[in-house]
Design a protein around this motif. Sequence first.
Motif, PDB file in Angstrom:
ATOM      1  N   GLU A   1       0.829  -1.210   0.000  1.00  0.00           N
ATOM      2  CA  GLU A   1       0.000   0.000   0.000  1.00  0.00           C
ATOM      3  C   GLU A   1       0.864   1.260   0.000  1.00  0.00           C
ATOM      4  N   LEU A   2       1.962   1.260   0.791  1.00  0.00           N
ATOM      5  CA  LEU A   2       2.830   2.437   0.899  1.00  0.00           C
ATOM      6  C   LEU A   2       3.519   2.723  -0.433  1.00  0.00           C
ATOM      7  N   VAL A   3       4.058   1.658  -1.075  1.00  0.00           N
ATOM      8  CA  VAL A   3       4.755   1.866  -2.351  1.00  0.00           C
ATOM      9  C   VAL A   3       3.776   2.369  -3.415  1.00  0.00           C
ATOM     10  N   ALA A   4       2.529   1.845  -3.414  1.00  0.00           N
ATOM     11  CA  ALA A   4       1.533   2.304  -4.385  1.00  0.00           C
ATOM     12  C   ALA A   4       1.216   3.785  -4.178  1.00  0.00           C
ATOM     13  N   ARG A   5       1.141   4.215  -2.909  1.00  0.00           N
ATOM     14  CA  ARG A   5       0.839   5.628  -2.632  1.00  0.00           C
ATOM     15  C   ARG A   5       1.997   6.522  -3.072  1.00  0.00           C
ATOM     16  N   ILE A   6       3.235   6.080  -2.807  1.00  0.00           N
ATOM     17  CA  ILE A   6       4.402   6.885  -3.222  1.00  0.00           C
ATOM     18  C   ILE A   6       4.456   6.973  -4.742  1.00  0.00           C
ATOM     19  N   SER A   7       4.165   5.847  -5.439  1.00  0.00           N
ATOM     20  CA  SER A   7       4.169   5.853  -6.904  1.00  0.00           C
ATOM     21  C   SER A   7       3.143   6.845  -7.441  1.00  0.00           C
ATOM     22  N   GLY A   8       1.972   6.921  -6.777  1.00  0.00           N
ATOM     23  CA  GLY A   8       0.958   7.876  -7.212  1.00  0.00           C
ATOM     24  C   GLY A   8       1.380   9.320  -7.010  1.00  0.00           C
ATOM     25  N   SER A   9       2.303   9.572  -6.045  1.00  0.00           N
ATOM     26  CA  SER A   9       2.769  10.938  -5.791  1.00  0.00           C
ATOM     27  C   SER A   9       3.745  11.403  -6.869  1.00  0.00           C
ATOM     28  N   TYR A  10       4.320  10.458  -7.605  1.00  0.00           N
ATOM     29  CA  TYR A  10       5.284  10.810  -8.653  1.00  0.00           C
ATOM     30  C   TYR A  10       4.754  10.319 -10.001  1.00  0.00           C
ATOM     31  N   LYS A  11       3.566  10.781 -10.391  1.00  0.00           N
ATOM     32  CA  LYS A  11       2.924  10.275 -11.608  1.00  0.00           C
ATOM     33  C   LYS A  11       3.720  10.605 -12.861  1.00  0.00           C
ATOM     34  N   ASP A  12       4.389  11.775 -12.881  1.00  0.00           N
ATOM     35  CA  ASP A  12       5.149  12.150 -14.083  1.00  0.00           C
ATOM     36  C   ASP A  12       6.255  11.145 -14.375  1.00  0.00           C
ATOM     37  N   VAL A  13       6.779  10.529 -13.322  1.00  0.00           N
ATOM     38  CA  VAL A  13       7.879   9.578 -13.499  1.00  0.00           C
ATOM     39  C   VAL A  13       7.362   8.151 -13.491  1.00  0.00           C
ATOM     40  N   SER A  14       6.434   7.853 -12.559  1.00  0.00           N
ATOM     41  CA  SER A  14       6.043   6.467 -12.323  1.00  0.00           C
ATOM     42  C   SER A  14       5.280   5.857 -13.490  1.00  0.00           C
ATOM     43  N   ARG A  15       4.628   6.679 -14.346  1.00  0.00           N
ATOM     44  CA  ARG A  15       3.869   6.062 -15.447  1.00  0.00           C
ATOM     45  C   ARG A  15       4.774   5.382 -16.463  1.00  0.00           C
ATOM     46  N   ASN A  16       6.078   5.743 -16.479  1.00  0.00           N
ATOM     47  CA  ASN A  16       7.028   5.079 -17.382  1.00  0.00           C
ATOM     48  C   ASN A  16       7.915   4.060 -16.655  1.00  0.00           C
ATOM     49  N   VAL A  17       7.625   3.824 -15.383  1.00  0.00           N
ATOM     50  CA  VAL A  17       8.457   2.913 -14.581  1.00  0.00           C
ATOM     51  C   VAL A  17       7.684   1.619 -14.352  1.00  0.00           C
ATOM     52  N   ARG A  18       8.322   0.511 -14.640  1.00  0.00           N
ATOM     53  CA  ARG A  18       7.714  -0.807 -14.360  1.00  0.00           C
ATOM     54  C   ARG A  18       7.994  -1.153 -12.893  1.00  0.00           C
ATOM     55  N   LEU A  19       6.959  -1.109 -12.080  1.00  0.00           N
ATOM     56  CA  LEU A  19       7.088  -1.293 -10.632  1.00  0.00           C
ATOM     57  C   LEU A  19       6.709  -2.736 -10.265  1.00  0.00           C
ATOM     58  N   THR A  20       7.604  -3.411  -9.525  1.00  0.00           N
ATOM     59  CA  THR A  20       7.365  -4.786  -9.044  1.00  0.00           C
ATOM     60  C   THR A  20       7.507  -4.802  -7.526  1.00  0.00           C
ATOM     61  N   VAL A  21       6.451  -5.233  -6.833  1.00  0.00           N
ATOM     62  CA  VAL A  21       6.468  -5.318  -5.366  1.00  0.00           C
ATOM     63  C   VAL A  21       6.224  -6.776  -4.982  1.00  0.00           C
ATOM     64  N   ASP A  22       7.200  -7.378  -4.345  1.00  0.00           N
ATOM     65  CA  ASP A  22       7.105  -8.772  -3.881  1.00  0.00           C
ATOM     66  C   ASP A  22       7.295  -8.767  -2.362  1.00  0.00           C
ATOM     67  N   ALA A  23       6.200  -8.668  -1.620  1.00  0.00           N
ATOM     68  CA  ALA A  23       6.262  -8.546  -0.157  1.00  0.00           C
ATOM     69  C   ALA A  23       5.529  -9.725   0.473  1.00  0.00           C
ATOM     70  N   GLU A  24       6.259 -10.526   1.240  1.00  0.00           N
ATOM     71  CA  GLU A  24       5.663 -11.671   1.921  1.00  0.00           C
ATOM     72  C   GLU A  24       4.928 -11.215   3.181  1.00  0.00           C
ATOM     73  N   PRO A  25       3.875 -11.922   3.589  1.00  0.00           N
ATOM     74  CA  PRO A  25       3.200 -11.578   4.853  1.00  0.00           C
ATOM     75  C   PRO A  25       4.155 -11.783   6.027  1.00  0.00           C
ATOM     76  N   LEU A  26       4.292 -10.766   6.868  1.00  0.00           N
ATOM     77  CA  LEU A  26       5.178 -10.853   8.033  1.00  0.00           C
ATOM     78  C   LEU A  26       4.660  -9.904   9.102  1.00  0.00           C
ATOM     79  N   LEU A  27       4.265 -10.454  10.265  1.00  0.00           N
ATOM     80  CA  LEU A  27       3.737  -9.633  11.352  1.00  0.00           C
ATOM     81  C   LEU A  27       4.884  -8.997  12.115  1.00  0.00           C
TER      82      LEU A  27
END
Length: 695
Positions: free
Chosen positions: A570-596
Amino acid sequence: MKSLSQWTIRATLAALALCATAPAIGIVMYHGLTEIERSSRDIEGQAMGLAQTLAAQQTMLAENTRLLLMLIAGMPEVKAMDAARSEAVFAKLLKDNPVYSVFALLSPDGKLAATTTPHRGAVDFSDRDYYREVLRTRAFSVGAYALGRISDEERIHFAMPVLSDSGELVGVLMTAFPLPHYNGLFSRIPVPPGMRCALVDPMGERLYRYPGDPAFPLGASIPRPISERIAASQGDSGVFAETSSDAVQLYNAFVKLRLGPGSPHYMTVLAGAPLPGAKAVLTGGFGRSMALMLAALILSLIVARILGEMTIGAGVDALIRATRRLSGGDLTARAGELSACLEIVALGAAFDKMTGELADREAKRLEAETALRASEFRFRQVFERSPAGILLFDGKGVVTACNSRLAEMMGAQAPQDIVGIDMPARIQDGPIRDSVLRTIETGEAQYEGPYVSLSSGKHLVIQVQTREISSGVYMAVIEDLTGRVRAEETLRLSLAEKTTLLREVHHRVKNNLQIITSLINLQTAKTADPATREAFSLMQSRVRSMAMIHDRLYRSESFSAVDMGDHIRELVARISGSYKDVSRNVRLTVDAEPLLMGIDAAIPCGLLVNELTTNAFKHAFAANVPGELRVSFRRENGKAVLEIADDGPGLPEGFRLEAAESLGMQLIAALTDQLGGAISVQTGPGTRFRVEFPV
């Protein structure tokens, strides 16, 4: 002749002594004769066993040397016949393998090309037997006894061809094993006293001898009769009797060693064991054994008479006296401890046991009665003082006993008011009456629920457990659970109240952080300086990261931990939305395992993800330029591993995180320390941050 039933004990013991000794004399005679023959076979076996052990040691030495030379022959510097580099390799190998005295490289014409031993002038080895064997077979070879060509050291040589990649012979690799080193190689092999052993080359020259003797020097030929017997043998091993050079008759065992099937033998192992001494010892031992057997026969007759008088006779007399006392009515009569044979001792013990049991029967009865009264008293104490009500009844439901607590729960004045009543017929109390009936039918029953006290009318919560404890006897245990149930309800209400309060705390912290974010946003709008606006934007992003943690805790069923996998996505998605001018050309991959993770670790971890991801969008990518950003979060070996990597231009040359002056990099280092972790940075091309911390 008297029958055996008329013999005395003494005469019987003497006859048994004679019968026992006569076969032993015959066995000793037979054993003495067979021992002589077996001794000869044992000596042969000893000699062959020693020869085979020495052969195994020599075979191991040759095989280890072959493998070592094969490894060296495959080295590039050796195959290239590079003298200087080969000598450097040889020097290191000689230091690591002190069992050898030299390593050398020979040219195809037998000239010395490289060696670990200093020398002057050209040295030619073309006449050596091991060199010629390598040229003939293109395989590993072992030489005969020789003196070193550069030094006068007595040794045997090992050689291995050096072949080019196309299979052509480019040189010969040679090493030498000093003959005195055999003392250390074979020192771990125990050699029985009187035995001797030797190593002989194919020419019959002595390579090693144990024990050492100046009269039999190394390099000298072994006695001709021995070498002829070995040469005449059809096999690679054997045993023969022959007189040695020092006039000792030996059993000589030999083993011929070969480098492969069908190849000529390169060495013979000899082991010898002396013969005459062993036979003399056996012959003398046989005579002494016969003398000892005759002496034993005489001694056994004397001992039989004495022991018959002292043991058997004395034991029988003691038993007769004790039996007479018992027949007179004396129950304290005992045979006592008898010094006799096992049967009489057992008879005396049985007699004493019988009289002891008769005497102890009355005492044991009195002790049993005392113990029963004590046990009954203890049971009564537990029964009466138990905080639970206890009820005993028979198969018809008639009460046979109960304690005061049970009488109180059922509204009676005393236990006597309950004892004797027919519970199914007279007691209308539902839970207890039903439990009694089910127990009589099935053997056990349980009930837990509401109950109205007959004595006070109070509403209680009770637990009833009934069970058949013996044939036709049943027991019911009734516990008052009212206090525990009320305490559990109070605890449940308190927990719910604290849960609501804690949820409200997280909600208010989240709201306050959102207010701070709004204030920063207002201040940013009033600031024209781009650097100041950028600083406010970063501060706003960090506060928002902390607010997300509290918002997630507020919406979670558990306040003790946060699923960092969901939070990071969720945090990375929000940061990506804050930098739309750059992020629309960036291929973003998030691989986060569940960890309490607890809040103490979740907040710095979230800030760390915020800093590294924001830094990547700001510095790694340009507008309208394609790029790739990978965020990974997983558990490895008990640690959490966070990796954020981009394919941007990378960090400046010579970048060091601990020397960075920017607030973002300092904050990254501080957050890593707060987590108790370690961070590593890889750059060029692209940048990858890897953070490991315990969880």
